[in-house]
Design an enzyme around this catalytic site. Structure first.
Site, PDB file in Angstrom:
ATOM      1  CB  SER A 156      -0.950  -0.005   1.200  1.00 29.42           C
ATOM      2  OG  SER A 156      -0.239  -0.178   2.399  1.00 29.42           O
ATOM      3  CG  HIS A 198      -3.595  -0.675  -2.439  1.00 26.84           C
ATOM      4  ND1 HIS A 198      -4.029   0.621  -2.461  1.00 26.84           N
ATOM      5  CD2 HIS A 198      -3.377  -0.983  -1.146  1.00 26.84           C
ATOM      6  CE1 HIS A 198      -4.053   1.098  -1.228  1.00 26.84           C
ATOM      7  NE2 HIS A 198      -3.669   0.139  -0.408  1.00 26.84           N
ATOM      8  CE  LYS A 248      -7.389   1.236   0.513  1.00 26.64           C
ATOM      9  NZ  LYS A 248      -6.762   0.305   1.417  1.00 26.64           N
TER      10      LYS A 248
HETATM   11  C1  LIG Z   1      -6.911   0.112   2.821  1.00 24.15           C
HETATM   12  C2  LIG Z   1      -6.392  -1.246   3.099  1.00 24.15           C
HETATM   13  C3  LIG Z   1      -7.119  -2.147   3.879  1.00 24.15           C
HETATM   14  C4  LIG Z   1      -8.380  -1.745   4.586  1.00 24.15           C
HETATM   15  O1  LIG Z   1      -9.448  -1.621   3.731  1.00 24.15           O
HETATM   16  P1  LIG Z   1     -10.709  -0.718   4.160  1.00 24.15           P
HETATM   17  O2  LIG Z   1     -11.795  -1.254   3.316  1.00 24.15           O
HETATM   18  O3  LIG Z   1     -10.353   0.678   3.863  1.00 24.15           O
HETATM   19  O4  LIG Z   1     -10.942  -0.961   5.612  1.00 24.15           O
HETATM   20  C5  LIG Z   1      -6.636  -3.411   4.008  1.00 24.15           C
HETATM   21  N1  LIG Z   1      -5.476  -3.789   3.440  1.00 24.15           N
HETATM   22  C6  LIG Z   1      -4.732  -2.950   2.700  1.00 24.15           C
HETATM   23  C7  LIG Z   1      -3.471  -3.426   2.069  1.00 24.15           C
HETATM   24  C8  LIG Z   1      -5.168  -1.640   2.524  1.00 24.15           C
HETATM   25  O5  LIG Z   1      -4.418  -0.782   1.823  1.00 24.15           O
END
Ligand SMILES: *Cc1c(COP(=O)(O)O)cnc(C)c1O
Length: 394
Positions: free
Chosen positions: A183, A211, A243
């Site tokens: 991330s 991602h 995302k």
């Molecule tokens: C953003 C993210 C999460 C969490 O996801 P949300 O739906 O925003 O709670 C989990 N793992 C990774 C690698 C992330 O970047």
């Protein structure tokens, strides 16, 4: 000796944070996602959102939310196992399984909760989790919550990971856990080698593709598709709708045994209210758009290549070779803050990312490209960044 008052203790901690340039504050901006935002009353190019496909402002998704709320209400009323399971959830879960080519899937309120649910349910005392050093905080928290033995391998070093798995307990479950796309660095995990190692060591491979989903692979299926891999029953995929998919919600996709185990044991699933119909409806519509509008993904990758090329021309070294996450290393936290401020003065918003989100000494700007951007934005961003870096002496 007199004890300090509780709020005095908190004030002391805040002062410590401030001294180390680690204070965070909430900045009000709007609208969400998209190309332009207003930050503290000023219009800027947004270069920090994970809305990679620009779907968060897609009229189809707003329409899906409206229709579902009107037809089915705004709250599910209870947890899934009590009386909160609606037709929306089941249709979505079937669609996720089909999308990720797994036997089954389960929807969670957020990706964070999906990670807590899956790791802490699959693994417990007596089991072994082998986890990449740069895995997302939600995976780290999930490992702790599981009370398993946890071993951390240096970022991307599959051979070390395999040795750790080989030294694991004779009985008990072994989990090999990695982000699919990291991330904060934006690089891909070495999935073919991780999968082979997991198979040799009889471990489940757990990939958090928060991602990757919607962004990577010919059809946007994620990082596995990018490498030409199909999930085996021993692969568990976690993803999020928050995302590239422009909404909110997490999911786990995998073998029927895994999903059954989660329905029966995942506390983040059992003891939290089911997501409202609109949230599931938006997720369903977003999965359709990943297929129906491939040009968004193609445009995204074109813009990423353009910005990367422009940054390289300006002499920036980049941590990742492709994709929308482009970190610009600044080093100390105060340097990253100064760079972000200088960039904002030039009309581009990308906040400083500091510890504990990234390791100490590796504070950075994390640029994120979106299909909502245009080519001219990439030129503006590269020019602004070069000028900002020169101003702060980077
Ligand atoms: C953003 C993210 C999460 C969490 O996801 P949300 O739906 O925003 O709670 C989990 N793992 C990774 C690698 C992330 O970047």
């Amino acid at each position: 000796m007199s004890r300090p008052a509780p709020l005095a203790i908190l004030a002391q901690r805040a002062a410590e944070r401030q001294k180390r340039h680690l204070t965070r504050r909430l900045v009000c901006m709007g609208p969400a996602g998209g190309r332009w935002v207003t930050v503290d009353g000023r219009r800027c190019l947004l270069l920090a959102s994970n809305d990679y496909l620009g779907l968060s402002n897609h009229p189809r998704l707003a329409q899906a939310a409206r229709q579902a709320a009107q037809a089915s209400g705004t709250g599910a009323g209870a947890s899934r196992l009590v009386c909160g399971t609606l037709d929306w959830h089941l249709r979505l879960e079937q669609r996720i399984a089909q999308f990720k080519q797994t036997q089954a899937a389960l929807f969670f309120p957020t990706g964070y909760m999906a990670n807590l649910g899956v790791i802490a349910t699959l693994a417990g005392p007596g089991d072994l989790i082998v986890s990449d050093q740069l895995n997302h905080a939600s995976l780290i928290d999930a490992c702790r919550l599981s009370r398993s033995q946890v071993r951390i391998y240096p970022h991307g070093e599959v051979q070390t990971a395999e040795e750790m798995l080989a030294q694991g307990p004779a009985q008990g479950l072994k989990l090999l856990v990695s982000d699919g796309v990291f991330s904060m660095d934006g690089d891909l995990a070495p999935l073919p080698a991780l999968l082979a190692a997991a198979q040799r060591q009889q471990a489940l491979l757990v990939i958090d593709d928060a991602h990757g989903t919607g962004v990577w692979g010919q059809r946007g299926r994620g990082s596995l598709e990018h490498f030409g891999l199909e999930p085996t029953p021993e692969v568990v995929i976690i993803g999020t709708f928050s995302k590239a998919l422009g909404g909110l919600g997490g999911f786990v996709a995998g073998a029927a045994e895994v999903i059954q185990g989660l329905v029966n044991g995942a506390r983040a699933f059992i003891y939290s209210t089911a997501p409202p119909p609109a949230q599931a409806a938006v997720a369903l519509a977003a999965l359709e758009l990943v297929d129906a509008e491939p040009q968004r993904r193609q445009k995204l990758h074109r813009l990423c290549a353009l910005l990367r090329g422009l940054l390289a021309e300006h002499g920036f070294g980049l941590l990742s070779q492709a994709g929308p996450i482009i970190p610009i290393l600044a080093g100390p936290a105060n340097k990253a803050l100064a760079l972000a401020r200088a960039l904002l003065e030039r009309g581009v918003f990308a906040p400083a990312i500091r510890p504990p989100t990234v390791p100490p000494g590796s504070s950075r700007l994390r640029l994120a490209v979106s299909a909502a951007h245009e080519e001219e934005d990439m030129h503006l961003a590269a020019r602004a960044l070069a000028a900002a870096a020169a101003e702060v002496g980077l």
